[in-house]
Design an enzyme around this catalytic site. Structure first.
Site, PDB file in Angstrom:
ATOM      1  N   ASP A  71       0.849  -1.192   0.000  1.00  0.00           N
ATOM      2  CA  ASP A  71       0.000   0.000   0.000  1.00  0.00           C
ATOM      3  C   ASP A  71       0.882   1.239   0.000  1.00  0.00           C
ATOM      4  O   ASP A  71       1.589   1.505   0.981  1.00  0.00           O
ATOM      5  CB  ASP A  71      -0.909  -0.010   1.227  1.00  0.00           C
ATOM      6  CG  ASP A  71      -1.959   1.093   1.192  1.00  0.00           C
ATOM      7  OD1 ASP A  71      -1.835   2.004   0.356  1.00  0.00           O
ATOM      8  OD2 ASP A  71      -2.895   1.042   2.002  1.00  0.00           O
ATOM      9  N   ASP A  81      -1.716   6.184  -6.336  1.00  0.00           N
ATOM     10  CA  ASP A  81      -2.107   5.252  -5.287  1.00  0.00           C
ATOM     11  C   ASP A  81      -2.217   3.832  -5.828  1.00  0.00           C
ATOM     12  O   ASP A  81      -2.945   3.588  -6.792  1.00  0.00           O
ATOM     13  CB  ASP A  81      -3.446   5.688  -4.679  1.00  0.00           C
ATOM     14  CG  ASP A  81      -3.853   4.828  -3.492  1.00  0.00           C
ATOM     15  OD1 ASP A  81      -2.970   4.459  -2.691  1.00  0.00           O
ATOM     16  OD2 ASP A  81      -5.048   4.507  -3.365  1.00  0.00           O
TER      17      ASP A  81
END
Length: 494
Positions: free
Chosen positions: A176, A374
Site C-alpha cells: 500500500d 495510489d
C-alpha cells in the site's frame, strides 16, 4: 549525492510501429478494412481481452505453479527485487470466497474501490493537526473495544512475499503506497482472519523485541497507546478491517537479504478483507513505512510494476532506477505526508489536449486537491469538471462505437462484442514540466463482463484530490525517488 534525473519531454509507452491498423467486425473478420496508421489512435484487441475474462483465476494459477514457493529476491547493484501478485491469484489459490464469474468479480472490485476512495478522501480532507506531538494513553489488557480510525483505507489489491523474524517465516503481505506501517498477524491470536501461511509466532523468532512506550520509535507512530510500559497500536480501514496489537522491532527478509530492526505491528486482534495476506507492507512517504525505515539502504527509492495476470515486480534501492524513464517532480503535501503527489497539468484524447483549466488539478497551499498516485485505488478519479470534459472529448472521438448503459461507477460504456479489434483514440496524462504519459488501451478501456461490454475506466469525484489508480498504472514501471523528489515512468511496458 546522486544528481536528480532530468525529465524528458515525451514518453510513449504504447506506440504501434505498424503501416496499417485493421478494424474488423467479428461477424465479417475476413472483410475488414484498412485504415492508415495515425499516432493519435491505437489498435485495441477486443477478442484477446474478452478471452482473458473467460479464464478463471484458478486456471491461471495452475499455469504458474510457483505461486506458493518462497520467492527469492534478486540483489544486484544495490537493489532488491520481489514478485508482486494480484489479489485474485491469492484468493483463487487459497480457495477463499472468489467469484468465478468475471462480472461478479468486477462488481466486487468496484465496491472495494468505492470504499477505498471514500476512506482516502476522508483522510486527505480531514484536519491532520496533532497539536504539540504524540500523546500516549494507558489502555487495559484487551486494548479497548473501539478502534481508532486513523488509517481509513481499503485493504489493497497487490501482494508481495517476504520473510518475518529469525529464522524467517514466509508471509504474503498487501502492499500500500498510502500507508506508513508494516504489520502482521501474530500469535497469541485473540482474533485473526484466515491467512494463507501459518500466523507468525514471535516466540519462534530470536530477533523479536518489543518497543517500550517511552521509545522514540513509539513517538513516531500515530494512534500509539501504552500497556504495561509497552507500545501498542491500532489501525482501522474503511472496509471494516482492522488490526491492533504491540509494536516491535523485527528482522525482515527480502529473499536472502536480511534487514534488521524494522518496526512492525504485531497484530493480536485482527479482522480483515485481506484475502490470505498475513498483513500489510506500507510503502508510503512517512518515516514508519518500510521505505522510510530502509532510508539510506535503499537510497530513498523503490520501483514497482503492477500486473493483474502474471507476476509483477517490486524493487527497492537506487539500482531500481530505470534508464530512459520520464521523470516528473514528486510533490509533498504536509497535510498528507504518506501520499505521493505529482503535478498534472492536463489530459489528452487522440493527441489533442482537452481544455481543462489547469487549476482543476492543483494542490492548494492549504493541502487540498492535487493528484495522488495510489496503488490501492483501482480506478482513476478526477474532479467533476475535469472528468466531464475529458469524458466528453473521448465520446466525441468514439462516435463510431456502439454505446450501452453505464455499469457500476462507469457512465461511458461500449458494446464491442461484434468486433475483433477496434481503432481507439489515445489517452494521455500531461504532467507539469512537459512529460506526456500515453496509456496502453487496456489501461483505459476495461471489460465489465465477459460478453464484450467495455467501459471508459475513469470516474468523477465530487471532493478531494485526483487519484491515479492502479488500472491506469498497470504494466508501466513506476519509480518513486523520494530522496531526489521525482516520480519516474519507465520507457518499457513490463
Amino acid at each position: 549525492m546522486v544528481s536528480s534525473p532530468v525529465p524528458v519531454m515525451l514518453l510513449m509507452l504504447l506506440h504501434l510501429h505498424l503501416p496499417t491498423i485493421i478494424t474488423s467486425s467479428a461477424s465479417s473478420a475476413n472483410h475488414g478494412y484498412t485504415i492508415p496508421h495515425h499516432p493519435d489512435f491505437q489498435h485495441f484487441n477486443v477478442q484477446e481481452i474478452i478471452a482473458e475474462t473467460k479464464t478463471p483465476p484458478t486456471q491461471f494459477i495452475s499455469q504458474h505453479q510457483d505461486l506458493w514457493e518462497t520467492h527469492e529476491s534478486s540483489h544486484d547493484q544495490g537493489k532488491w527485487e520481489l514478485k508482486l501478485l494480484h489479489r485474485d491469484r491469492i484468493a483463487g489459490a487459497t480457495a477463499s470466497s472468489l467469484h468465478h464469474n468475471y462480472h461478479d468479480r468486477f462488481l466486487e472490485l468496484m465496491k472495494r474501490d468505492a470504499r477505498r476512495v471514500t476512506g482516502l478522501i476522508r483522510r486527505l480532507t480531514a484536519n491532520t493537526s496533532t497539536g504539540t506531538g504524540p500523546s500516549h494513553r494507558e489502555v487495559d489488557e484487551d486494548f479497548g473495544s473501539e478502534v481508532v480510525s486513523g488509517m481509513d483505507q481499503g485493504s489493497g489489491e497487490y501482494f508481495v512475499r517476504i520473510g518475518v523474524g529469525s529464522p524467517p517465516t514466509s508471509q504474503y503481505m498487501v502492499i500500500d503506497s498510502g500507508s506508513d506501517i508494516v504489520w502482521v498477524q501474530c500469535q497469541p491470536c485473540n482474533q485473526c482472519y484466515r491467512q494463507a501461511d501459518p500466523v507468525f509466532d514471535p516466540a519462534d523468532s530470536a530477533s523479536f523485541a518489543g518497543v517500550s512506550c517511552s521509545s522514540a520509535v513509539c513517538d513516531r507512530l500515530q494512534n500509539a497507546n501504552c500497556h504495561a510500559g509497552g507500545c501498542r497500536y491500532e489501525l482501522s480501514y474503511n472496509d471494516g478491517s482492522y488490526t491492533k496489537g504491540t509494536l516491535a522491532l523485527e528482522t525482515i527478509s527480502l529473499g536472502s537479504t536480511m534487514i534488521q530492526n524494522v518496526a512492525i505491528g504485531c497484530g493480536h486482534t485482527n479482522r480483515g478483507m485481506f484475502i490470505g495476506a498475513a498483513g500489510l507492507l506500507g510503502l508510503g512517504g512517512g518515516s514508519m513505512s518500510f521505505v522510510g525505515q530502509l532510508g539510506g539502504q535503499a537510497g530513498g527509492a523503490f520501483s514497482y510494476c503492477l500486473v493483474s495476470r502474471g507476476n509483477g515486480s517490486l524493487e527497492f534501492g537506487r539500482g531500481a532506477m530505470p534508464m530512459g524513464a520520464a521523470w516528473v517532480p514528486l510533490i509533498r503535501n504536509p497535510r498528507a505526508p504518506s501520499f505521493y503527489y505529482v503535478g498534472l497539468s492536463g489530459l489528452g484524447v487522440g493527441g489533442v489536449r482537452v481544455p481543462i483549466p489547469e487549476d482543476v488539478f492543483g494542490l492548494t497551499e492549504a493541502g487540498n486537491g492535487g493528484v495522488v498516485m495510489d496503488t490501492g485505488t483501482a480506478v482513476t478519479r478526477l474532479p467533476e469538471l475535469g472528468y466531464q470534459m475529458f469524458r466528453d472529448a473521448y465520446i466525441a472521438q468514439t462516435g463510431n462505437l456502439p454505446r450501452v448503459s453505464g455499469v457500476s461507477i462507469f457512465d461511458t460504456c461500449y458494446d464491442l462484442s461484434g468486433f475483433v479489434t477496434v481503432r481507439v483514440p489515445t489517452v494521455s496524462f500531461y504532467f507539469s514540466g512537459g512529460p506526456i504519459l500515453t496509456l496502453p488501451g487496456k489501461n483505459f478501456l476495461i471489460p465489465a463482463n465477459d460478453g464484450g461490454t467495455f467501459c471508459f475506466a475513469f470516474a468523477p469525484s465530487s471532493s478531494g484530490p485526483s487519484i491515479i489508480g492502479n488500472i491506469q498504472q498497470e504494466g508501466i514501471q513506476i519509480t518513486i525517488d523520494g530522496a531526489n523528489g521525482f516520480v519516474g515512468f519507465g520507457p518499457n511496458v513490463c
